[in-house]
Design a protein around this motif. Structure first.
Motif, PDB file in Angstrom:
ATOM      1  N   GLU A   9       1.772   3.838 -10.194  1.00  0.00           N
ATOM      2  CA  GLU A   9       1.245   2.582 -10.733  1.00  0.00           C
ATOM      3  C   GLU A   9       2.319   1.597 -11.159  1.00  0.00           C
ATOM      4  O   GLU A   9       2.004   0.450 -11.487  1.00  0.00           O
ATOM      5  N   LYS A  10       3.592   2.012 -11.170  1.00  0.00           N
ATOM      6  CA  LYS A  10       4.633   1.102 -11.624  1.00  0.00           C
ATOM      7  C   LYS A  10       5.897   1.273 -10.799  1.00  0.00           C
ATOM      8  O   LYS A  10       6.370   2.388 -10.588  1.00  0.00           O
ATOM      9  N   ALA A  11       6.430   0.136 -10.356  1.00  0.00           N
ATOM     10  CA  ALA A  11       7.632   0.143  -9.522  1.00  0.00           C
ATOM     11  C   ALA A  11       8.758  -0.632 -10.194  1.00  0.00           C
ATOM     12  O   ALA A  11       8.518  -1.515 -11.023  1.00  0.00           O
ATOM     13  N   LEU A  12       9.971  -0.291  -9.834  1.00  0.00           N
ATOM     14  CA  LEU A  12      11.129  -1.116 -10.131  1.00  0.00           C
ATOM     15  C   LEU A  12      11.516  -1.804  -8.831  1.00  0.00           C
ATOM     16  O   LEU A  12      11.844  -1.140  -7.840  1.00  0.00           O
ATOM     17  N   LEU A  13      11.442  -3.143  -8.809  1.00  0.00           N
ATOM     18  CA  LEU A  13      11.842  -3.918  -7.636  1.00  0.00           C
ATOM     19  C   LEU A  13      13.272  -4.416  -7.843  1.00  0.00           C
ATOM     20  O   LEU A  13      13.580  -5.065  -8.843  1.00  0.00           O
ATOM     21  N   VAL A  14      14.136  -4.102  -6.898  1.00  0.00           N
ATOM     22  CA  VAL A  14      15.532  -4.522  -6.948  1.00  0.00           C
ATOM     23  C   VAL A  14      15.764  -5.476  -5.783  1.00  0.00           C
ATOM     24  O   VAL A  14      15.520  -5.118  -4.628  1.00  0.00           O
ATOM     25  N   THR A  15      16.202  -6.703  -6.087  1.00  0.00           N
ATOM     26  CA  THR A  15      16.417  -7.710  -5.050  1.00  0.00           C
ATOM     27  C   THR A  15      17.752  -8.403  -5.260  1.00  0.00           C
ATOM     28  O   THR A  15      18.431  -8.200  -6.261  1.00  0.00           O
ATOM     29  N   GLY A  16      18.099  -9.273  -4.299  1.00  0.00           N
ATOM     30  CA  GLY A  16      19.207 -10.188  -4.505  1.00  0.00           C
ATOM     31  C   GLY A  16      18.782 -11.278  -5.476  1.00  0.00           C
ATOM     32  O   GLY A  16      17.639 -11.322  -5.946  1.00  0.00           O
ATOM     33  N   GLY A  38      -3.366  -3.002  -8.277  1.00  0.00           N
ATOM     34  CA  GLY A  38      -3.274  -2.402  -9.602  1.00  0.00           C
ATOM     35  C   GLY A  38      -1.912  -1.836  -9.923  1.00  0.00           C
ATOM     36  O   GLY A  38      -1.789  -0.911 -10.739  1.00  0.00           O
ATOM     37  N   MET A  39      -0.871  -2.397  -9.307  1.00  0.00           N
ATOM     38  CA  MET A  39       0.470  -1.887  -9.526  1.00  0.00           C
ATOM     39  C   MET A  39       1.302  -2.916 -10.281  1.00  0.00           C
ATOM     40  O   MET A  39       1.378  -4.085  -9.896  1.00  0.00           O
ATOM     41  N   SER A  40       1.929  -2.490 -11.363  1.00  0.00           N
ATOM     42  CA  SER A  40       2.833  -3.359 -12.116  1.00  0.00           C
ATOM     43  C   SER A  40       4.267  -3.072 -11.700  1.00  0.00           C
ATOM     44  O   SER A  40       4.550  -2.085 -11.007  1.00  0.00           O
ATOM     45  N   VAL A  96      11.152   3.218  -6.872  1.00  0.00           N
ATOM     46  CA  VAL A  96      12.131   2.139  -6.790  1.00  0.00           C
ATOM     47  C   VAL A  96      12.047   1.531  -5.393  1.00  0.00           C
ATOM     48  O   VAL A  96      12.034   2.252  -4.390  1.00  0.00           O
ATOM     49  N   VAL A  97      11.969   0.203  -5.336  1.00  0.00           N
ATOM     50  CA  VAL A  97      11.923  -0.525  -4.068  1.00  0.00           C
ATOM     51  C   VAL A  97      13.102  -1.492  -4.037  1.00  0.00           C
ATOM     52  O   VAL A  97      13.261  -2.304  -4.952  1.00  0.00           O
ATOM     53  N   LYS A 124       0.828  -1.214   0.000  1.00  0.00           N
ATOM     54  CA  LYS A 124       0.000   0.000   0.000  1.00  0.00           C
ATOM     55  C   LYS A 124       0.861   1.262   0.000  1.00  0.00           C
ATOM     56  O   LYS A 124       0.480   2.282  -0.605  1.00  0.00           O
ATOM     57  N   LEU A 125       2.027   1.207   0.646  1.00  0.00           N
ATOM     58  CA  LEU A 125       2.938   2.359   0.575  1.00  0.00           C
ATOM     59  C   LEU A 125       3.417   2.559  -0.855  1.00  0.00           C
ATOM     60  O   LEU A 125       3.446   3.683  -1.367  1.00  0.00           O
ATOM     61  N   ALA A 126       3.796   1.463  -1.496  1.00  0.00           N
ATOM     62  CA  ALA A 126       4.273   1.552  -2.880  1.00  0.00           C
ATOM     63  C   ALA A 126       3.198   2.131  -3.780  1.00  0.00           C
ATOM     64  O   ALA A 126       3.464   3.003  -4.621  1.00  0.00           O
ATOM     65  N   ARG A 127       1.980   1.661  -3.615  1.00  0.00           N
ATOM     66  CA  ARG A 127       0.886   2.114  -4.491  1.00  0.00           C
ATOM     67  C   ARG A 127       0.611   3.601  -4.340  1.00  0.00           C
ATOM     68  O   ARG A 127       0.161   4.269  -5.289  1.00  0.00           O
TER      69      ARG A 127
END
Length: 398
Positions: free
Chosen positions: A33-40, A61-63, A93-94, A26-29
């Motif tokens: 509407e669109k995030a870049l997820l960066v992970t290991g 509704g977030m891509s 960016v997350v 919910k914070l991201a939204r």
């Protein structure tokens, strides 16, 4: 008591505690509407938490786009990601991962709105072009307890090798909007990672506590972080899912967060000054470099202060840390400082931290390392060390 003047730079909004990861969708939204997820590469993506997170984002509704970081980030990695995702209309960016993941994502978030190279802004080795922002909004979710990157404005980037470097892209615009610190995410960390990252966090707490830029607020936070570390580190290292292990993970997650806040405000010292060239020239994990040097660096600092500035407040602080860690009182300040050094040496042996020689460091290399150790961190060491004193730290751990 007169409180000296001090200033506090920008901090993220902080969500701390077990289960706080659930707040991320919910914070991201709220940012778009669109995030870049960066992970290991593996751990988080192989867990049920990844499935739940991506499903929750879809429900809202977030891509998202996704990228992984497998090692300490390089300028090339950052520039490549900016080129790949700049046209993808990224609203947020997350980063979910260890310090390398958070640092990479922080730099990417800073450059996505602009599209230029991070080498334009990287201190000491870049083109020295001032960065003014804005950055893409950024949320940091650490899955290790070590770097404190979730609370800083620094994105540390590295190039390894003979001409290597380890430098920061830093600006207050890069501070995360939110830091979500969920100790449950530490449950899958292997003991060697808990050990190395934990020693990095403790080093940051101790160095910022005795830093030349320390102030009453950072002192209070650093002390509370060291108390939490003392009480939780070895329980977290044991692992498991019992109450003691969970409490230990919560304690070291808090200690790491405090270390990020205090280093961002007060700076660091000789250990981190040396960790930068060591990490650039040799394949030494940052946390291990800090842990293996900490006792020797503290001994050299204490000796230099006793010789050249015996009334320096850092000596009283070192003595106080000895009492905090051991639970004992001491007759003299010198006795307490010596006890602190002995206690840190005991940790070094108990954790079986590898010596620098294991990674290829030789006595003949010491002058080059020392010559590259006087960066930002060394400038806030409580005493200005000579080249010989800095070299002594290294030689005693080869």
């Amino acid at each position: 008591m007169t409180i000296p003047a001090f200033s506090i730079s920008r901090l993220p909004r902080i969500l701390f505690g077990s289960g706080q990861l659930a707040e991320l969708p919910k914070l991201a939204r709220s940012y778009g509407e669109k995030a870049l997820l960066v992970t290991g590469v593996r751990s988080f993506r192989a867990s049920p938490r990844w499935t739940r997170l991506t499903a929750s984002l879809a429900e809202l509704g977030m891509s998202f786009e996704h990228m992984t970081v497998s090692d300490e980030p390089t300028p090339q990695l950052v520039d490549g990601a900016v080129a790949a995702f700049r046209g993808q209309h990224i609203d947020l960016v997350v980063a979910i991962g260890g310090g390398s993941v958070l640092d990479a994502a922080k730099a990417i978030a800073g450059l996505l709105p602009h599209g230029n190279s991070v080498m334009d802004h990287l201190e000491g080795v870049g083109r020295n072009i001032p960065y003014t922002g804005p950055a893409t909004p950024f949320i940091a979710v650490p899955t290790t307890a070590g770097t404190g990157s979730e609370a800083t404005k620094n994105a540390v980037l590295s190039v390894r090798g003979e001409q290597g470097f380890k430098k920061s892209f830093r600006h207050e615009c890069l501070v995360p909007e939110y830091a979500i610190v969920d100790p449950d995410l530490l449950a899958t960390c292997p003991p060697d990672l808990i050990a190395a990252d934990g020693m990095d966090a403790f080093t940051q707490l101790l160095e910022s506590y005795v830093s030349a830029r320390a102030n009453p607020m950072t002192d209070a936070l650093a002390k509370s972080g060291m108390e939490a570390f003392r009480d939780g580190f070895f329980a977290a290292l044991q692992g498991g899912d019992n109450e003691e292990a969970r409490a230990g993970r919560s304690a070291i997650a808090y200690a790491s967060l405090m270390s990020g806040i205090t280093l961002a405000q007060a700076g660091l010292g000789s250990v981190h000054g040396l960790a930068a060239p060591l990490g650039a020239f040799y394949p030494i994990p940052h946390g291990l470099a800090c842990g293996t040097l900490l006792a020797e660096a503290t001994a050299v600092n204490v000796h230099a202060l006793q010789e050249r500035a015996p009334e320096h407040p850092a000596l009283k602080k070192y003595a106080g840390v000895a009492e905090l860690l051991t639970g004992h009182s001491f007759k003299t300040q010198m006795e307490a400082c010596n006890a602190l050094v002995a206690h840190l040496h005991n940790w070094t042996e108990r954790l079986a931290l590898k010596r620098l020689g294991h990674f290829g460091v030789e006595p003949a290399h010491v002058p080059k390392i020392v010559a590259n150790a006087r960066g930002t961190s060394m400038q806030t060491n409580p005493v200005t060390l000579t080249d010989g004193e800095i070299g002594e730290i290294l030689l005693n751990r080869i």
